[in-house]
Write an enzyme that holds these catalytic residues in place. Sequence first.
Site, mmCIF file in Angstrom:
data_model
loop_
_atom_site.group_PDB
_atom_site.id
_atom_site.type_symbol
_atom_site.label_atom_id
_atom_site.label_comp_id
_atom_site.label_asym_id
_atom_site.label_seq_id
_atom_site.Cartn_x
_atom_site.Cartn_y
_atom_site.Cartn_z
ATOM 1 N N GLU A 1 47.934 34.768 48.478
ATOM 2 C CA GLU A 1 48.579 35.013 49.757
ATOM 3 C C GLU A 1 49.088 36.457 49.866
ATOM 4 O O GLU A 1 48.949 37.093 50.903
ATOM 5 C CB GLU A 1 49.752 34.023 49.900
ATOM 6 C CG GLU A 1 50.263 33.835 51.300
ATOM 7 C CD GLU A 1 49.310 33.059 52.190
ATOM 8 O OE1 GLU A 1 48.179 32.778 51.770
ATOM 9 O OE2 GLU A 1 49.704 32.751 53.323
ATOM 10 N N ASP A 2 49.665 36.963 48.798
ATOM 11 C CA ASP A 2 50.406 38.226 48.888
ATOM 12 C C ASP A 2 49.722 39.441 48.281
ATOM 13 O O ASP A 2 50.221 40.552 48.395
ATOM 14 C CB ASP A 2 51.782 38.070 48.206
ATOM 15 C CG ASP A 2 52.661 37.066 48.948
ATOM 16 O OD1 ASP A 2 52.295 36.716 50.080
ATOM 17 O OD2 ASP A 2 53.684 36.650 48.390
ATOM 18 N N ASP B 1 84.073 6.717 45.121
ATOM 19 C CA ASP B 1 83.300 6.880 43.894
ATOM 20 C C ASP B 1 82.933 8.336 43.611
ATOM 21 O O ASP B 1 81.875 8.649 43.133
ATOM 22 C CB ASP B 1 82.063 5.994 43.890
ATOM 23 C CG ASP B 1 81.286 6.118 45.157
ATOM 24 O OD1 ASP B 1 80.249 5.478 45.292
ATOM 25 O OD2 ASP B 1 81.723 6.891 46.039
ATOM 26 N N ASP C 1 58.409 26.052 43.853
ATOM 27 C CA ASP C 1 58.396 27.272 44.668
ATOM 28 C C ASP C 1 59.517 27.191 45.711
ATOM 29 O O ASP C 1 60.318 28.112 45.878
ATOM 30 C CB ASP C 1 57.022 27.367 45.354
ATOM 31 C CG ASP C 1 56.930 28.517 46.330
ATOM 32 O OD1 ASP C 1 57.437 29.609 46.015
ATOM 33 O OD2 ASP C 1 56.338 28.318 47.418
ATOM 34 N N HIS D 1 60.230 35.906 40.957
ATOM 35 C CA HIS D 1 60.069 34.615 41.637
ATOM 36 C C HIS D 1 59.035 33.715 40.935
ATOM 37 O O HIS D 1 59.372 32.613 40.494
ATOM 38 C CB HIS D 1 59.741 34.857 43.112
ATOM 39 C CG HIS D 1 59.228 33.659 43.838
ATOM 40 N ND1 HIS D 1 59.990 32.533 44.054
ATOM 41 C CD2 HIS D 1 58.013 33.399 44.399
ATOM 42 C CE1 HIS D 1 59.266 31.640 44.715
ATOM 43 N NE2 HIS D 1 58.072 32.136 44.931
ATOM 44 N N HIS E 1 50.960 31.397 41.948
ATOM 45 C CA HIS E 1 50.905 30.677 43.222
ATOM 46 C C HIS E 1 50.958 31.578 44.449
ATOM 47 O O HIS E 1 50.526 31.191 45.518
ATOM 48 C CB HIS E 1 52.002 29.602 43.282
ATOM 49 C CG HIS E 1 53.373 30.138 43.570
ATOM 50 N ND1 HIS E 1 54.229 30.539 42.582
ATOM 51 C CD2 HIS E 1 54.021 30.342 44.738
ATOM 52 C CE1 HIS E 1 55.352 30.970 43.138
ATOM 53 N NE2 HIS E 1 55.255 30.872 44.442
#
Length: 740
Positions: A88-89, A272, A151, A60, A84
């Site tokens: 957090e993880d 169109d 992201d 990712h 990034h």
Amino acid sequence: MIAIPVPTETKPDFELPDWLKQCFNTSQTKEVRLICNAFEFAYQLHTGQYRKSGEPYIAHPVVVAGLLRDLGGDSAMIAAGFLHDVVEDTDVCIEEIEERFGEEVRQLVEGVTKLSKFNFSSKTERQAENFRRMFMAMAQDIRVIVVKLADRLHNMRTLEYLKPEKQCSIALETREIFAPLANRLGIGRFKWELEDLAFKYLEPEAYQEIKNLVSERRADREERIEKVITILSSRLAELELNVLEMKGRPKHLYGIYQKMQRQQKEFNQIYDIAALRIILDKNDQYQCYRALAVVHDTFRPIPGRFKDYIALPKPNRYQSLHTTVMSFNGRPLEMQIRTIEMHHVAEYGIAAHWKYKESGGMSNTKVSSDDEKFIWLRQLLEWQNDLKDGQEFIESLKENLFEDDVYVFTPSGDVVALKRGATPVDFAYHIHSEVGNHMKGARVNEQWSVLDRPLVNGDIVEIITSKNSHPSLDWLNFVVTPTARNRIRQWYKRSHREENVSRGRALLEKEVGKNGFDALLKSSPMQTVAQKCNYQNVEDLLAALGYGEITLNQVLNRLRDTVKAEQPMAETSLEAEVREQNSIRNQNTAKGNKAPIAGVEGIVHYIAGCCKPLPGEPIIGVVTNLRGISIHHQGCSNLDEVEGDRLIPVSWNSHNINERPPTYPVDIKIETIDRVGILKDILARLSDQHINVSNAGVKTAYGKPALISLSIDVCDLQQLDYIVDRIKNITDVLNIRRVK
Ligand code: MN
């Protein structure tokens, strides 16, 4: 600190994309080393983590970094792309990011982490717009938003692995917040893909239907376009127009769907769908117009379908010529004509600057001046035109984008935009005037807050009200929104009318004297003054004077002018003054059989306004030309000017114990810490001592102590000293002095 091995391009469980392999193989500049190190660090930290798709988690951030690289992002952005999710993880902290990769990468990662904590559950278009603005404001650096968009794009591409409920909420958020943000920044390629992916999950049936229809007619469409291309190519070549690329353009599905909805048409009525794009290789806008002439000369244009976005660019800087012509078999064909440079702006938007800044920069782009919608973006672009080089432009993007606003939440998650510096009181009045008028306290982020604390972006504000709570005049010292200011004044006006009238009366009486005061109020000059000042009657005027809507000087000036105009022979201001002084004497002698001052019995006299001596202080009399004897403090500096033969000895008489002593006005100034309720505390002390306050004023300046000026009536020096001591003891009072 976690020990990280030397970065390598071979991983047992993960195949690096080619661009990243190339990074490992090219000569290691500082930038490339940053990218390789960031990858290695992220790889180590995410080891053992997997995406819902079953892939190693590192896949990712690698895609995100790749998207940023394609946009022309700098090495700090690409590194932030890798990193990034680590804060957090994984259990790495933001400080360690800074230690390893520098402050710039830290700020980008921190910004993205911060934005990730928001759960945008928008309810209305207006709310969505507020969210977008807040998002921008919080990001501070546009690069943070671009990383966040990359992201989101990869998360949308892999949305199928999540549970259906989750899919819907993420897709909705993407449609309402992220796709418009990408559009705002002009990053067309992100916007289209985000919209189509959101469409796929939000209206799966319509999506599939349109997708099928588009592919069913592909062969037919492509054949038609081929024929048009063949004809146009030779005609454009005759005019020596260098066409870089001319090809059929797949229209994005959500765009077709929106058009069907908007125009209430069936798929085959949306004419169109077949679209052709001509990209010219010189950065010369006149070539576009010449190419347009060729197109219109070859195929019949459909009236009303021509749009010149070159002369009038879209607010996000998009430029192109749009037209629709009749092609073969009466089938319409949409055309876009643009230069390669305009094409880059259309695809990469704000990021086009990063991507192409090395290759000579961009020419000035005209920006529509009549579109008021995205003023801020236009300003940004105008700055850009003023700035010398791309570096400076990027620097300017790092500045706070919405300096004037602050965005906060209600407890139910609505966003409220307020003026910067706004306090919980401003917030309360923004919600409703009754909320403000009954505000008892405020909780900010679930903590009790003082009422004058400026709110910051993202605060969650809860106002506690109670039936018995009322606004305080002190609030006027710190509210910043006109709404709050006006509502507080209004409330005060309404609820304190009697108090205000009597305060106004006292102020005026003090100035013009007690004698004949009531008659004055009823007199016709006074009525005239009230009307001239736009009040219904004299009482309204006094009320306005009482709460400070009009000043004493304004009233006195009007009164003087009116008296002069109506009664040319009326007493002069000097005479009025003499009358006032008489009134003091009368007041002072009315009750006791002893005048308060010995030595001036039977003579007109008055307490001098310059030094306002009090019983207990040494005094001296001065014979004046017109006004009798003025009583000064012996130390008064005005005495220096007075010739000796005009001085007469006087002294204070002690007053009769059974009488209420006469009082004398004194001015004092108090310096205090600027806090809510301090004036009330001081007035309460005075009131405890039955001391009359005839005037009170508060001056505050940010970062400085508040200055409170009071005019009080005391009977002697002893009482003054006593009350000064009492006030000194109040918490937060810094200094108190008498004014002479
Ligand atoms: Mn992510």
